[in-house]
Design a protein around this motif. Structure first.
Motif, PDB file in Angstrom:
ATOM      1  N   ASN A  87       0.799  -1.224   0.000  1.00 13.87           N
ATOM      2  CA  ASN A  87       0.000   0.000   0.000  1.00 13.87           C
ATOM      3  C   ASN A  87       0.835   1.279   0.000  1.00 13.87           C
ATOM      4  O   ASN A  87       0.300   2.366  -0.096  1.00 13.87           O
ATOM      5  CB  ASN A  87      -0.938   0.010   1.211  1.00 13.87           C
ATOM      6  CG  ASN A  87      -2.179  -0.795   0.940  1.00 13.87           C
ATOM      7  OD1 ASN A  87      -2.279  -1.450  -0.103  1.00 13.87           O
ATOM      8  ND2 ASN A  87      -3.116  -0.765   1.856  1.00 13.87           N
ATOM      9  N   LEU A  88       2.156   1.137   0.153  1.00  9.55           N
ATOM     10  CA  LEU A  88       2.997   2.342   0.132  1.00  9.55           C
ATOM     11  C   LEU A  88       3.172   2.795  -1.309  1.00  9.55           C
ATOM     12  O   LEU A  88       3.299   1.978  -2.221  1.00  9.55           O
ATOM     13  CB  LEU A  88       4.362   2.032   0.743  1.00  9.55           C
ATOM     14  CG  LEU A  88       4.378   1.748   2.240  1.00  9.55           C
ATOM     15  CD1 LEU A  88       5.785   1.418   2.687  1.00  9.55           C
ATOM     16  CD2 LEU A  88       3.840   2.921   3.029  1.00  9.55           C
ATOM     17  N   SER A  89       3.182   4.082  -1.493  1.00  8.04           N
ATOM     18  CA  SER A  89       3.286   4.621  -2.853  1.00  8.04           C
ATOM     19  C   SER A  89       4.654   4.332  -3.461  1.00  8.04           C
ATOM     20  O   SER A  89       5.683   4.389  -2.780  1.00  8.04           O
ATOM     21  CB  SER A  89       3.037   6.118  -2.820  1.00  8.04           C
ATOM     22  OG  SER A  89       3.369   6.656  -4.064  1.00  8.04           O
ATOM     23  N   ARG A  90       4.635   4.013  -4.744  1.00  6.48           N
ATOM     24  CA  ARG A  90       5.891   3.759  -5.433  1.00  6.48           C
ATOM     25  C   ARG A  90       6.683   5.039  -5.679  1.00  6.48           C
ATOM     26  O   ARG A  90       7.871   4.990  -6.026  1.00  6.48           O
ATOM     27  CB  ARG A  90       5.627   3.102  -6.786  1.00  6.48           C
ATOM     28  CG  ARG A  90       5.286   1.630  -6.678  1.00  6.48           C
ATOM     29  CD  ARG A  90       4.871   1.063  -8.024  1.00  6.48           C
ATOM     30  NE  ARG A  90       4.249  -0.235  -7.854  1.00  6.48           N
ATOM     31  CZ  ARG A  90       4.934  -1.359  -7.812  1.00  6.48           C
ATOM     32  NH1 ARG A  90       6.230  -1.347  -7.952  1.00  6.48           N
ATOM     33  NH2 ARG A  90       4.325  -2.512  -7.632  1.00  6.48           N
ATOM     34  N   SER A  91       6.006   6.158  -5.504  1.00  8.60           N
ATOM     35  CA  SER A  91       6.680   7.411  -5.833  1.00  8.60           C
ATOM     36  C   SER A  91       7.904   7.645  -4.940  1.00  8.60           C
ATOM     37  O   SER A  91       8.865   8.284  -5.351  1.00  8.60           O
ATOM     38  CB  SER A  91       5.702   8.577  -5.702  1.00  8.60           C
ATOM     39  OG  SER A  91       5.145   8.566  -4.415  1.00  8.60           O
ATOM     40  N   PHE A  92       7.878   7.073  -3.711  1.00 12.27           N
ATOM     41  CA  PHE A  92       9.028   7.244  -2.824  1.00 12.27           C
ATOM     42  C   PHE A  92      10.270   6.600  -3.430  1.00 12.27           C
ATOM     43  O   PHE A  92      11.336   7.178  -3.447  1.00 12.27           O
ATOM     44  CB  PHE A  92       8.740   6.623  -1.460  1.00 12.27           C
ATOM     45  CG  PHE A  92       7.665   7.340  -0.711  1.00 12.27           C
ATOM     46  CD1 PHE A  92       7.931   8.556  -0.090  1.00 12.27           C
ATOM     47  CD2 PHE A  92       6.397   6.805  -0.615  1.00 12.27           C
ATOM     48  CE1 PHE A  92       6.939   9.220   0.610  1.00 12.27           C
ATOM     49  CE2 PHE A  92       5.416   7.464   0.073  1.00 12.27           C
ATOM     50  CZ  PHE A  92       5.673   8.670   0.684  1.00 12.27           C
ATOM     51  N   GLU A  93      10.097   5.365  -3.918  1.00 12.78           N
ATOM     52  CA  GLU A  93      11.242   4.682  -4.496  1.00 12.78           C
ATOM     53  C   GLU A  93      11.727   5.382  -5.754  1.00 12.78           C
ATOM     54  O   GLU A  93      12.917   5.502  -6.000  1.00 12.78           O
ATOM     55  CB  GLU A  93      10.894   3.237  -4.867  1.00 12.78           C
ATOM     56  CG  GLU A  93      10.771   2.321  -3.684  1.00 12.78           C
ATOM     57  CD  GLU A  93       9.472   1.571  -3.727  1.00 12.78           C
ATOM     58  OE1 GLU A  93       8.430   2.242  -3.843  1.00 12.78           O
ATOM     59  OE2 GLU A  93       9.496   0.337  -3.676  1.00 12.78           O
ATOM     60  N   GLU A  94      10.731   5.853  -6.538  1.00 11.31           N
ATOM     61  CA  GLU A  94      11.119   6.537  -7.768  1.00 11.31           C
ATOM     62  C   GLU A  94      11.949   7.771  -7.452  1.00 11.31           C
ATOM     63  O   GLU A  94      13.000   8.002  -8.048  1.00 11.31           O
ATOM     64  CB  GLU A  94       9.865   6.904  -8.575  1.00 11.31           C
ATOM     65  CG  GLU A  94       9.304   5.708  -9.326  1.00 11.31           C
ATOM     66  CD  GLU A  94       7.822   5.855  -9.636  1.00 11.31           C
ATOM     67  OE1 GLU A  94       7.294   6.977  -9.537  1.00 11.31           O
ATOM     68  OE2 GLU A  94       7.195   4.818  -9.968  1.00 11.31           O
ATOM     69  N   ALA A  95      11.480   8.512  -6.451  1.00  7.81           N
ATOM     70  CA  ALA A  95      12.217   9.715  -6.058  1.00  7.81           C
ATOM     71  C   ALA A  95      13.619   9.356  -5.589  1.00  7.81           C
ATOM     72  O   ALA A  95      14.603   9.997  -5.963  1.00  7.81           O
ATOM     73  CB  ALA A  95      11.468  10.455  -4.955  1.00  7.81           C
ATOM     74  N   ALA A  96      13.688   8.270  -4.786  1.00  7.69           N
ATOM     75  CA  ALA A  96      14.989   7.854  -4.261  1.00  7.69           C
ATOM     76  C   ALA A  96      15.906   7.428  -5.395  1.00  7.69           C
ATOM     77  O   ALA A  96      17.110   7.727  -5.404  1.00  7.69           O
ATOM     78  CB  ALA A  96      14.804   6.709  -3.271  1.00  7.69           C
ATOM     79  N   ALA A  97      15.325   6.708  -6.385  1.00  8.96           N
ATOM     80  CA  ALA A  97      16.133   6.238  -7.502  1.00  8.96           C
ATOM     81  C   ALA A  97      16.681   7.420  -8.288  1.00  8.96           C
ATOM     82  O   ALA A  97      17.840   7.422  -8.707  1.00  8.96           O
ATOM     83  CB  ALA A  97      15.299   5.334  -8.402  1.00  8.96           C
ATOM     84  N   ILE A  98      15.846   8.438  -8.463  1.00  7.92           N
ATOM     85  CA  ILE A  98      16.313   9.623  -9.187  1.00  7.92           C
ATOM     86  C   ILE A  98      17.469  10.276  -8.440  1.00  7.92           C
ATOM     87  O   ILE A  98      18.447  10.705  -9.016  1.00  7.92           O
ATOM     88  CB  ILE A  98      15.142  10.623  -9.378  1.00  7.92           C
ATOM     89  CG1 ILE A  98      14.147  10.013 -10.368  1.00  7.92           C
ATOM     90  CG2 ILE A  98      15.642  11.973  -9.890  1.00  7.92           C
ATOM     91  CD1 ILE A  98      12.827  10.710 -10.435  1.00  7.92           C
ATOM     92  N   ASP A  99      17.361  10.243  -7.094  1.00  4.76           N
ATOM     93  CA  ASP A  99      18.442  10.816  -6.292  1.00  4.76           C
ATOM     94  C   ASP A  99      19.668   9.913  -6.252  1.00  4.76           C
ATOM     95  O   ASP A  99      20.645  10.229  -5.581  1.00  4.76           O
ATOM     96  CB  ASP A  99      17.969  11.066  -4.853  1.00  4.76           C
ATOM     97  CG  ASP A  99      16.995  12.226  -4.812  1.00  4.76           C
ATOM     98  OD1 ASP A  99      16.921  12.945  -5.828  1.00  4.76           O
ATOM     99  OD2 ASP A  99      16.309  12.395  -3.801  1.00  4.76           O
ATOM    100  N   GLY A 100      19.575   8.756  -6.876  1.00  5.25           N
ATOM    101  CA  GLY A 100      20.731   7.870  -6.943  1.00  5.25           C
ATOM    102  C   GLY A 100      20.869   6.931  -5.765  1.00  5.25           C
ATOM    103  O   GLY A 100      21.942   6.402  -5.499  1.00  5.25           O
ATOM    104  N   CYS A 101      19.808   6.720  -5.046  1.00  6.30           N
ATOM    105  CA  CYS A 101      19.866   5.811  -3.895  1.00  6.30           C
ATOM    106  C   CYS A 101      19.630   4.385  -4.384  1.00  6.30           C
ATOM    107  O   CYS A 101      18.638   4.120  -5.063  1.00  6.30           O
ATOM    108  CB  CYS A 101      18.798   6.209  -2.876  1.00  6.30           C
ATOM    109  SG  CYS A 101      18.879   5.292  -1.349  1.00  6.30           S
ATOM    110  N   PRO A 102      20.522   3.435  -4.066  1.00 12.01           N
ATOM    111  CA  PRO A 102      20.313   2.056  -4.524  1.00 12.01           C
ATOM    112  C   PRO A 102      19.095   1.433  -3.841  1.00 12.01           C
ATOM    113  O   PRO A 102      18.780   1.792  -2.701  1.00 12.01           O
ATOM    114  CB  PRO A 102      21.597   1.339  -4.112  1.00 12.01           C
ATOM    115  CG  PRO A 102      22.217   2.191  -3.060  1.00 12.01           C
ATOM    116  CD  PRO A 102      21.761   3.584  -3.295  1.00 12.01           C
ATOM    117  N   PRO A 103      18.410   0.503  -4.534  1.00 11.75           N
ATOM    118  CA  PRO A 103      17.132  -0.033  -4.040  1.00 11.75           C
ATOM    119  C   PRO A 103      17.208  -0.613  -2.632  1.00 11.75           C
ATOM    120  O   PRO A 103      16.307  -0.415  -1.822  1.00 11.75           O
ATOM    121  CB  PRO A 103      16.786  -1.130  -5.041  1.00 11.75           C
ATOM    122  CG  PRO A 103      17.671  -0.938  -6.212  1.00 11.75           C
ATOM    123  CD  PRO A 103      18.793  -0.063  -5.835  1.00 11.75           C
TER     124      PRO A 103
END
Lengths: 301, 293, 441
Positions: free
Chosen positions: B178-194
């Motif tokens: 139920n957590l939004s995927r947008s958090f991961e997308e934002a993190a990925a854009i910032d270069g944070c590994p999964p």
């Protein structure tokens, strides 16, 4: 994609390994056992007598087992509806911004922490007592003849008594799950809705409920699992020997593995294993159906 | 922040009035709970005779503190407590470390075997404990390690963890999905590994779920009976649940029901205090995290 | 489409693993069985006598009692004294009923080091019969039987398949227990021995304003079993129950007898709602009801509620006109000690058993737990049970539990449900028989 693969492997391995160590061998052994006649549950394989589907056939031809399946179905369905509606109601009230939220939540969950032995004794010997029971006193206080005279514990009503006692304890558990689901929904939804003039009930109907699908699925899965394993309360509500109103498949299994009550009856762990297999299949089916009904794809926020 | 809220609420009577039905419903339920649990506590201070004549709340023969003394003295309650506390805390921590990542990938990614793992976990929970525990005991007892106290403890903790893995994983699934995927997308854009994203961002966001499941796990392990009964080889490693059932049964066979309720209260109190403490944590977790309740 | 394909694949994979691993599961567990047996066979061989004494490893006793029970406390005290006298260390594990019932066999199968254990006479001899050491020679060598209860020793041999595999202690007997004060107030001078006398007794008690009979769901099937067995004997009753021969006229006769009791108002008004221990605690022990068919453990169970001045009477289930059995038949038994056939310390184990079941230790156990002594030299029974002795002494035929009424686990709950209704008056005799027939079998 490649990165995801390593991540999947790394993240999943510990859980799957633990699962395999603890569950795989017993589960396969159980499935295999269900096709054999076995006296003791830990008997060596050399003592097993192959009997094909005989255990399953015998189960379906035994009135008592059918009764136990019917009981568990009633507990699952009626108890489920009762517990889920109360749990959802309480969770909604708790998260609506009332005072003393923590205290309310703690108290409603409290019965879960108390030993079932004590609770069952309390219900049986106090609340439902035909002599000095709580319900009897309430009936007398309010001049409700039917309640004061109601025989909760006779063979015709014992199931209802058991259901009430059990559900009372379970509401808190499922309420916690609902409440933590609601709490996770962002407040901006509600703020926007309030600005648009939506009432509290409307907000609940159009925001909370749809966003609770996932949590509802968890709740139904957990409820199904605890129903399938329904054992302790059944035993406590019919001490020493089992009762047609309270017997459940696990109790039936138990009788076949360890013997029933005080008399030395025939034991067959193979039948016990067959009961276990049937229960597992039921739980998986419910899980699959839930998955179909509560698809997560359409939830987006 | 909390104080501010209180002030606002005190002023806003209309809002409180709006919530009145909620207050009434909850208060009735709470009152009912208080009567029931109050009866258990009152029974623990009375006598068996009063319990079975409906006179529990009257205390006609005074308060019988000796019920508690008797329950406490007849078995090694303090040893059992320490054991259970150790088992439950370690198991709960391990469970989160093992299950949260698994639940995350199961909820987030489609891959071959995902459904199989999920169904396998659910099926495992449907199998009655007897069918799981007894064959396992047959295996483990053959290794002859249960006579060593430390090994016996380690085996117990390992089992507590293992047996709750399916439950915890399935429970946490929905909280991640139920957590939004947008958090991961934002993190990925910032270069944070999964993987880092998971530990730093997603795990804290699932805090309400994690704390809730930890409470349940804690109480599951605390109250776990059958496995401890079969695997705990000596008094030194016994858990509270076995000790409690031993006490309860003793009292019941001798008709000492007041003593039985005293034993129940002794075991109930620490769990309840722990629960109160943990539920405070939930609130702290919710308001402290990125999501607001 | 894609999903369907996936689920089909998964199904295939699932079944494949089930079959594949089903067989591997077999081999795994068979090798496991072998593995657990080999070390068991080896350890005793390797270290027969020498290390047992020198390393001082103790005799391991798995007990059916819970640590806080008076039985456990009495046994602990006696075992301490035993160790002081003989220098034999004993490691007692108080496992409780469930612990023994569920844990003993897996532990024995896994080769756990257990020298002796105890439980009910029938369970030890039938369920765990194959794990027991034959005690005939040890008993003879120690002249055990000179002061043992002959009837119980005979019962042990009977259930042990003709040979002695267990030593009885804490004997018990199943009979009607009653409140002597109520009998006195009702003007009942002698205990009923026939059904007519029993009816007469009930009427007098009712006239005096008391409830003649009460019971609980846990024991109510015994009423049915004992009446049936008085009519046609226990083996025949067991046949009826096992084969579902509900057309047997004894079933209807029994039902009619109880319909009469119910219609005359001899049962407690709440008999249908009595969930153990409500009947024994709120009705019998409180002095409302007069009679309760139960075991000799009853006075101990309700002593806190009944108080010290409660006078316990006891009589065997009355004989029924034209019946096969009389008051000489009832369920009596004991807890028994047994020695693991694989034990390397059987001599010491038997020494401990002898110590615990005789003389002072036996007396202590009897006193502390209000139980019947096992040593025939301990002729003085606890005061609460003094009236049980003549009943126990008069018994010659041994019934199994509930006189066969619970011989078929698949029928027990159904019998109990309908018999409870019969006693409560919500079902008549024919209705009872019909209900049992409908349950099939």
């Amino acid at each position: 994609m490649k990165k995801n693969k390593t991540m999947i492997v790394v993240f999943l391995t510990p859980a799957v390994v633990m699962f395999s160590i603890i569950f795989l061998y017993p589960i396969f052994r159980t499935v295999a056992m269900s096709f054999f006649k076995i006296e003791g549950v830990t008997d060596a394989v050399s003592k097993w007598q192959f009997s094909g589907l005989a255990n399953y056939i015998k189960l379906f031809n035994t009135e008592l087992f059918r009764i136990s399946m019917w009981n568990i179905f009633r507990i699952w369905l009626f108890g489920g509806i009762l517990v889920m509606s109360l749990a959802l109601l309480f969770a909604a009230i708790l998260t609506s911004g009332i005072r003393f939220k923590n205290a309310f939540r703690a108290i409603i969950y409290m019965p879960n922490v108390v030993s079932a032995v004590a609770l069952a004794t309390m219900w049986l010997q106090y609340v439902f007592s035909p002599k000095f029971g709580l319900f009897k006193s309430i009936g007398e206080l309010l001049h409700w003849e039917w309640l004061a005279k109601f025989q909760w514990l006779d063979p015709s009503h014992l199931f209802m008594a058991l259901l009430i006692a059990y559900c009372f304890g379970m509401v808190g558990y499922h309420m916690l799950i609902f409440a933590s689901g609601i709490e996770r929904i962002g407040t901006d939804y509600y703020e926007a809705a309030t600005l648009d003039g939506a009432s509290r009930i409307q907000q609940f109907r159009y925001i909370t409920l749809p966003l609770l699908k996932g949590v509802t699925k968890t709740n139904i899965t957990m409820w199904s699992i605890s129903s399938a394993g329904f054992f302790l309360w059944s035993q406590l509500f019919s001490m020493v020997v089992s009762n047609t109103q309270t017997i459940t498949p696990v109790v039936y299994m138990y009788q076949n593995i360890f013997g029933a009550g005080n008399s030395m009856t025939e034991r067959n762990a193979g039948i016990g294993a067959a009961v276990g297999v049937l229960l597992s299949v039921c739980v998986v089916l419910i899980f699959m159906v839930c998955d179909k009904v509560f698809k997560d794809d359409d939830i987006e926020f | 922040m909390a104080r501010e809220k209180k002030v606002r609420e005190r002023v806003n009577w209309r809002r409180e009035l709006h919530l009145a039905p909620g207050y009434i419903i909850l208060s009735l339920w709470v009152l009912f709970t208080f009567i029931l649990l109050g009866w258990v506590i009152a029974a623990s201070f009375s006598t068996s005779k009063e319990i079975f004549s409906g006179g529990v709340f009257r205390f006609e023969s005074g308060f019988h503190l000796e019920n508690y003394a008797k329950a406490w003295n007849t078995s090694n309650v303090s040893v059992f407590f320490t054991n259970s506390l150790i088992y439950a805390s370690i198991s709960c921590a391990l469970l989160i470390v093992i299950c949260a990542p698994a639940a995350y990938v199961l909820s987030r990614f489609t891959f071959v075997g995902n459904r199989l793992v999920q169904s396998g976990f659910v099926a495992a929970m449907g199998v009655p404990a007897t069918m799981i525990v007894l064959p396992l005991f047959g295996l483990v007892a053959g290794w002859n390690i249960l006579n060593v106290t430390l090994a016996n403890r380690a085996v117990l903790i390992f089992l507590y963890v293992g047996i709750n893995v399916p439950y915890t994983t399935i429970f946490l699934l929905t909280f991640f999905s139920n957590l939004s995927r947008s958090f991961e997308e934002a993190a990925a854009i910032d270069g944070c590994p999964p993987m880092k994203t998971f530990w730093k961002i997603m795990l804290p966001m699932a805090q309400p779920g994690i704390i809730t499941v930890t409470i349940f796990n804690f109480i599951n392990v605390w109250n776990e009976y059958f496995m401890s009964l079969i695997f705990a080889n000596s008094d030194k490693v016994k858990s509270v649940a076995i000790g409690l059932y031993g006490m309860i049964n003793s009292m019941r066979y001798t008709g000492d029901y007041a003593g039985m309720f005293a034993a129940v209260v002794i075991v109930f109190l620490p769990t309840f205090l722990l629960y109160l403490f943990l539920s405070e944590k939930i609130i702290a977790g919710v308001t402290g995290g990125g999501v607001k309740g | 489409m894609k999903k369907k394909l996936l689920s089909v694949l998964l199904c295939v994979a699932m079944t494949a693993t089930v079959f594949g691993c089903g067989s591997s599961g077999d081999t795994a567990s068979s090798s496991d069985g072998a593995a657990s047996e080999t070390p068991e066979a080896e350890t005793p061989d390797a270290g027969t006598e020498a290390p047992a004494e020198s390393s001082g490893d103790a005799l391991v006793y798995w007990s059916m009692w819970d640590a806080a029970e008076p039985q456990a406390q009495a046994l602990s005290q006696s075992i301490e004294a035993f160790t002081q006298e003989t220098g034999i260390a004993v490691d007692v594990q108080f496992k409780g009923r469930t612990g023994i019932r569920e844990g003993l066999q897996p532990a024995l199968d896994a080769g756990t080091n257990i020298d002796l254990f105890d439980e009910d006479i029938d369970r030890v001899n039938t369920t765990w019969g194959s794990y027991l050491l034959d005690l005939e020679e040890l008993a003879k060598a120690n002249d055990y039987e000179s002061t043992a209860n002959a009837g119980l020793m005979a019962a042990c041999r009977e259930v042990g398949g003709g040979t002695l595999k267990s030593i009885p202690y804490q004997p018990n007997v199943f009979a009607y227990f009653y409140n002597m004060d109520i009998f006195e107030k009702a003007g009942v001078s002698a205990v009923p021995t026939t059904w007519d006398e029993f009816l007469d007794t009930c009427q007098k008690i009712k006239d005096a304003g008391f409830t003649p009979i009460t019971n609980d769901n846990a024991y109510i099937s015994s009423l049915f079993g004992y009446h049936m067995s008085r009519l046609i004997g226990e083996p025949a009753t067991e046949e009826v129950v096992k084969n579902g021969d509900w057309d047997n006229e004894a079933v209807l006769k029994t039902a009619q007898a109880y319909e009469e009791l119910a219609s005359k108002g001899y049962f407690s008004a709440t008999i249908e709602s009595n969930q153990w221990p409500a009947g024994q605690n709120t009705e019998l022990a409180m002095g409302e009801a007069a009679m309760y068919l139960n075991g000799s453990w009853l006075p101990n169970e309700v002593k806190e509620i009944a108080g010290e001045d409660f006078k316990w009477g006891c009589f065997s289930y009355p004989a029924v006109e034209g019946g096969v059995d009389g008051t000489e038949a009832s369920n009596y038994g004991a807890q028994v000690f047994a020695i693991n056939a694989k034990s390397t310390k059987s001599e010491q184990a038997f020494q401990l058993i002898t110590y615990l079941t005789k003389g002072d230790a036996d007396k202590l156990l009897s006193d502390m737990s209000v139980g019947i002594p096992a040593d025939s030299n301990n002729a003085e029974w606890p005061a609460l049970l003094s009236n049980v002795k003549p009943v126990m002494d008069s018994l010659t035929t041994r019934y199994p539990w509930a006189a066969g009424a619970e011989a078929n686990a698949d029928m027990t709950p159904i019998i109990i449900e309908n018999f409870t209704k019969l006693c409560g008056g919500s079902l008549d005799a024919q209705g009872f028989v019909d209900a049992l027939k409908a349950a099939g079998n």
